[in-house]
Scaffold this motif. Structure first.
Motif, mmCIF file in Angstrom:
data_model
loop_
_atom_site.group_PDB
_atom_site.id
_atom_site.type_symbol
_atom_site.label_atom_id
_atom_site.label_comp_id
_atom_site.label_asym_id
_atom_site.label_seq_id
_atom_site.Cartn_x
_atom_site.Cartn_y
_atom_site.Cartn_z
ATOM 1 N N SER A 111 0.553 14.133 8.814
ATOM 2 C CA SER A 111 -0.643 13.783 8.057
ATOM 3 C C SER A 111 -0.341 12.576 7.179
ATOM 4 C CB SER A 111 -1.088 14.969 7.196
ATOM 5 O OG SER A 111 -2.258 14.650 6.463
ATOM 6 N N LEU A 112 -1.142 11.513 7.333
ATOM 7 C CA LEU A 112 -0.961 10.281 6.556
ATOM 8 C C LEU A 112 -2.092 10.141 5.552
ATOM 9 C CD1 LEU A 112 -0.057 7.746 9.381
ATOM 10 C CD2 LEU A 112 1.460 8.538 7.591
ATOM 11 N N THR A 113 -1.727 9.905 4.296
ATOM 12 C CA THR A 113 -2.714 9.685 3.247
ATOM 13 C C THR A 113 -2.490 8.319 2.628
ATOM 14 O OG1 THR A 113 -2.793 12.052 2.729
ATOM 15 C CG2 THR A 113 -3.676 10.537 1.084
ATOM 16 N N CYS A 114 -3.516 7.492 2.633
ATOM 17 C CA CYS A 114 -3.469 6.178 1.995
ATOM 18 C C CYS A 114 -4.006 6.327 0.580
ATOM 19 C CB CYS A 114 -4.313 5.183 2.793
ATOM 20 S SG CYS A 114 -4.249 3.507 2.161
ATOM 21 N N LYS A 115 -3.151 6.104 -0.412
ATOM 22 C CA LYS A 115 -3.553 6.371 -1.801
ATOM 23 C C LYS A 115 -4.686 5.460 -2.258
ATOM 24 C CE LYS A 115 0.393 8.680 -3.891
ATOM 25 N NZ LYS A 115 1.308 8.694 -5.054
ATOM 26 N N GLU A 116 -4.520 4.151 -2.075
ATOM 27 C CA GLU A 116 -5.554 3.206 -2.502
ATOM 28 C C GLU A 116 -5.728 2.125 -1.437
ATOM 29 O OE1 GLU A 116 -4.840 1.610 -6.352
ATOM 30 O OE2 GLU A 116 -4.605 3.550 -7.309
ATOM 31 N N CYS A 147 0.856 -1.184 0.000
ATOM 32 C CA CYS A 147 0.000 0.000 0.000
ATOM 33 C C CYS A 147 0.891 1.233 0.000
ATOM 34 C CB CYS A 147 -0.892 -0.012 1.235
ATOM 35 S SG CYS A 147 -2.139 1.290 1.250
ATOM 36 N N GLU A 148 0.543 2.225 -0.791
ATOM 37 C CA GLU A 148 1.375 3.423 -0.907
ATOM 38 C C GLU A 148 0.838 4.534 -0.002
ATOM 39 O OE1 GLU A 148 2.511 6.301 -4.539
ATOM 40 O OE2 GLU A 148 3.253 4.238 -4.753
ATOM 41 N N TRP A 149 1.792 5.207 0.662
ATOM 42 C CA TRP A 149 1.443 6.246 1.627
ATOM 43 C C TRP A 149 2.138 7.552 1.292
ATOM 44 C CZ3 TRP A 149 -2.029 4.655 5.273
ATOM 45 C CH2 TRP A 149 -2.159 3.278 5.450
ATOM 46 N N VAL A 150 1.434 8.638 1.577
ATOM 47 C CA VAL A 150 2.022 9.978 1.497
ATOM 48 C C VAL A 150 2.030 10.550 2.915
ATOM 49 C CG1 VAL A 150 1.867 12.308 0.550
ATOM 50 C CG2 VAL A 150 1.194 10.340 -0.856
ATOM 51 N N VAL A 151 3.217 10.918 3.378
ATOM 52 C CA VAL A 151 3.373 11.459 4.725
ATOM 53 C C VAL A 151 3.749 12.931 4.617
ATOM 54 C CG1 VAL A 151 4.581 11.273 6.916
ATOM 55 C CG2 VAL A 151 4.158 9.214 5.543
ATOM 56 N N ASP A 152 2.930 13.795 5.186
ATOM 57 C CA ASP A 152 3.224 15.239 5.216
ATOM 58 C C ASP A 152 3.503 15.645 6.663
ATOM 59 O OD1 ASP A 152 2.774 15.963 2.428
ATOM 60 O OD2 ASP A 152 0.678 15.457 2.810
ATOM 61 N N LEU A 153 4.676 16.224 6.870
ATOM 62 C CA LEU A 153 5.077 16.649 8.202
ATOM 63 C C LEU A 153 5.063 18.166 8.284
ATOM 64 C CD1 LEU A 153 6.267 16.008 11.027
ATOM 65 C CD2 LEU A 153 8.542 16.054 9.964
#
Length: 506
Positions: free
Chosen positions: A407-412, A369-375
């Motif tokens: 902030s964690l975003t789960c792409k799919e 699973c791909e994640w985008v982490v914004d700090l």
């Protein structure tokens, strides 16, 4: 006019006092002054001990005599007060008392006793234990507090100097719960660092087994934990050889092996790692025990869930065997760093993209699973915007959140079962103390992502004011650096983000 007279005159000019009716009057009118000559008085008391003047009792420790004064002993120690003032104690009638102390305590007993007279004592990581042992034994409360404060602020140093496990064991036995927690958390989050010290051998079996059962343990993978325990077992075997007869060694060591290795989560090892264990001398010696544990792991990875459910029912804490810890391997974690932190502008963001495994069992495959982490290390700024609602357009003003946000975003999010993906999130926050870089604290969250809930905001992962320390505008040289910054210049923010699938059998 000498110096003391001048000091007295200056004090007389400045000091005021309050009369009985509460009104403030000039102290000169009544010739009443207050002076502080405590240093001289303390020096006089210290001289009584240093020059062995007017002593009325002698303490004997390992054939060394320490002339002392009953009054000072009773005023400093509750134990000495009872011992020397209560008629039912034979020591109360004696002028010479022999005390039984451990060799470590006997060496520093003179310094301990001198503290009673001077309030001064030298403390270091290597001698704080015998000092606090004496302070606890004789209930010298102020010295106990000094030692506990020293220990609380030098835990990382104790880890690299090889005394931390001894600190932990002592604090557990004596009920110093705050130090126990501090040592325990440091070990739990930095066990690799601690396992490389000689003091690691001092872990008591029950304490180590309890630690090894915890899901919040930070470790690269389960195999690393196995090797740490294997190293510790090597120390214990040598100790048994030095203290037990040959007939008892195998029985005692076998029990220790079973106690600590039962805590290892073999299903969390990969099939390849499980196969490698067959080559371990420890595994070969206790083959029946380890093959049974490894079979649990192979059943999990091959999808034999009926066997897994039987194990969960039969095994004490069986569910924990299928619970991932905070593993720092690349398959479920990634580092995010902010260099030149002091130069980072307010509200700026650092972004990280990485992938983690979607499933724990091997039979499912290597789906990820791909994640985008914004700090947001210096706060979050929301610009002014217009919100369109059925009544019309509403202007929303800008506002700022003073928070260190991740902030964690789960792409799919996987939707195989229609309920999204449940994960355990761990954020490891690094810091530096006593020039030792280590994990200072850990934030853990369990969350479920699905197609309608892709984003999770974690606020206050670090106290905002503690990370963003303000410099002293008057004396910039006195500005301190946040304990959450690392690197050669202590200007790098370093976090480790871990995302693991939840236990599928919960």
């Amino acid at each position: 006019m000498d110096e003391n007279q001048q000091t007295l005159l200056n004090t007389q000019r400045k000091i005021t006092k309050k009369s009985n009716n509460g009104k403030t009057i000039d102290s000169q009118k009544d010739d009443i002054i207050e002076v502080d000559n405590s240093r001289t008085v303390l020096k006089k008391i210290a001289t009584l001990y240093a020059e062995r003047l007017m002593n009325d009792i002698c303490l004997v420790v390992n054939d060394t005599e320490y002339p002392a004064h009953r009054l000072i002993l009773c005023a400093s120690s509750d134990v000495f007060e009872v011992m020397l003032m209560s008629p039912q104690w034979s020591e109360s009638q004696e002028s010479r008392i022999t005390l039984q102390e451990t060799p470590q305590c006997a060496v520093i007993f003179g310094e301990f006793l001198r503290y009673f007279y001077t309030g001064q004592i030298r403390i270091s990581h290597s001698i704080v234990l015998p000092i606090i042992s004496l302070a606890d034994k004789y209930n010298v409360k102020d010295l106990i507090s000094l030692c506990l404060n020293f220990m609380q602020t030098h835990i990382p140093l104790a880890a690299v100097q090889g005394t931390l496990i001894s600190w932990l064991q002592y604090s557990i036995n004596c009920g110093h719960y705050e130090i126990t927690k501090g040592c325990h958390d440091f070990i739990k989050w930095n066990i690799e660092l601690v396992s490389n010290s000689s003091d690691f051998a001092n872990f008591e079996v029950d304490v180590l087994a309890s630690l090894a059962r915890q899901s919040s343990l930070v470790i690269p993978d389960e195999m690393t934990l196995y090797k740490c325990l294997e190293t510790w077992l090597g120390y214990q075997k040598q100790r048994l050889k030095n203290s037990s007869c040959a007939a008892d060694i195998d029985i005692a060591f076998k029990q220790i092996v079973f106690t600590v290795m039962t805590a290892v989560r073999f299903p969390m090892m990969s099939p390849r790692q499980l196969a490698e264990l067959l080559l371990s001398p420890l595994t070969q010696k206790y083959k029946e025990f380890f093959v049974e544990r490894m079979a649990i792991g192979m059943s999990f990875h091959s999808g034999q869930n009926y066997k897994v459910h039987e194990i969960i029912k039969m095994e004490e804490n069986g569910l924990l065997l299928f619970e991932p810890r905070l593993y720092t391997v690349d398959t479920c974690s990634s580092l995010i760093t902010v260099e030149n932190f002091s130069g980072l502008l307010s509200y700026h963001t650092r972004t990280l993209v990485f992938s983690s495994q979607s499933y724990l069992a091997d039979y499912v495959g290597d789906k990820s699973c791909e994640w985008v982490v914004d700090l947001y290390p210096k706060g979050v700024w929301f610009k002014k915007y217009f919100l369109i609602v059925w009544q019309g357009t509403v202007e929303m003003p800008e506002y700022v959140i003073r928070s260190v946000r991740l902030s964690l975003t789960c792409k799919e999010p996987p939707t195989d079962n229609g309920s999204g993906m449940g994960v355990k999130i761990g954020v490891l926050i690094y810091g530096i103390q006593d020039d030792v870089e280590h994990i200072v604290t850990v934030k853990e969250v369990v969350h479920r992502f699905d197609l309608n809930h892709r984003v999770l905001n974690l606020d206050n992962i670090i106290p905002f004011e503690d990370l963003n320390l303000k410099k002293d505008s008057i004396n910039t040289s006195s500005a301190t650096t946040s304990k959450y910054l690392v690197g050669p210049n202590k200007d790098t923010l370093k976090l480790h983000v871990i995302i693991s699938p939840l236990n599928p059998f919960k």
